[in-house]
Design an enzyme around this catalytic site. Structure first.
Site, PDB file in Angstrom:
ATOM      1  CB  ALA A  57       1.193   5.415  -6.842  1.00 43.29           C
ATOM      2  CB  ALA A  92      -1.198   0.112   1.161  1.00 42.05           C
ATOM      3  CG  ASP A  93       4.327   1.232  -2.326  1.00 38.22           C
ATOM      4  OD1 ASP A  93       4.407   1.259  -0.984  1.00 38.22           O
ATOM      5  OD2 ASP A  93       4.720   0.305  -3.078  1.00 38.22           O
ATOM      6  CB  ALA A  94       0.258   5.914  -0.940  1.00 34.17           C
TER       7      ALA A  94
END
Length: 242
Positions: free
Chosen positions: A138, A130-132
């Site tokens: 994103a 869960a990269d943001a």
């Protein structure tokens, strides 16, 4: 005690580091992935994070041969990520030596499929990537932005049995300005049973100590090691076996 997980990112067969996911700011390192992995193992590290950047951009894993080589030449556990979208991708990753997989894009495009993996493969084997940036997820190797709020995204899978989440504040990645401490604290506070793997922005051993004190499950780091800011010997305090 926080788990220490060095990252080995592969693009076109080479070990590289990016800055904020930008391939135009790629830096290539001359170590081979296998030699790096052996060095990590020699210093007591047990897990590496192997990032298939080619696979992340293509939408299916590419560097199975590097996964197989590291698994064959070391006893490391390998968390493999990059382009995993199908059950076949996971089966192949395990076949070539992965101990765990981390998937991100599929958890956005096919939520129910990813949820089913938590059950079918086991919550110990599947990590949500869960990269943001600015709080929004994103995907596709960070090349595609979404309007999906990171907390809502984690909540969806947390309520379906998720145990591990790997999260990067993309704005922090590769710029050596410190991890996203506030983001990790917010996740820990909201989801007390989740294991957070913090990634991005680690500058030095003090950052790792602070993450440990916060209760972060694991730290994934790359540039600080490759640029000589962190020495493997410094990490031994976190590698003492019970």
């Amino acid at each position: 005690m926080i788990q220490i997980i060095p990252s080995i990112a592969i693009n076109e067969g080479k070990v590289i580091r990016l800055q904020q996911g930008d391939f135009t700011k790629e830096k290539v390192y001359d170590q081979s992935p296998i030699d790096l992995a052996k060095t990590f193992e020699d210093h007591g590290i047990e897990v590496v994070h192997l990032v298939d950047l080619d696979g992340a951009r293509r939408g299916q894993p590419v560097n199975y041969h590097i996964l197989e080589a590291i698994a064959g030449y070391t006893g490391l556990k390998i968390d493999f990520t990059g382009g995993i979208h199908t059950d076949g991708d996971i089966s192949k990753a395990y076949e070539y030596g992965a101990s765990y997989i981390t998937a991100a894009s599929v958890a956005v495009s096919r939520k129910e499929l990813f949820s089913s993996w938590i059950i079918s493969y086991g919550r110990e084997k599947i990590t949500l990537g869960a990269d943001a940036i600015n709080g929004k997820i994103a995907i596709r190797g960070w090349q595609k932005s979404t309007d999906l709020d990171i907390m809502d995204h984690i909540e969806y899978f947390y309520s379906r049995g998720l145990k591990y989440v790997k999260t990067t504040d993309i704005s922090k990645d590769g710029v050596m300005q410190g991890p996203a401490f506030e983001l990790y604290q917010n996740i820990i506070d909201r989801f007390p049973d989740i294991c957070v793997l913090a990634s991005g922005g680690v500058r030095n051993i003090d950052d790792i100590k602070r993450l440990n004190d916060m209760g972060v499950f694991a730290v994934i780091f790359g540039k600080a090691f490759y640029e000589g800011r962190i020495q493997l010997k410094e990490l031994e305090q976190f590698l003492v076996k019970a």
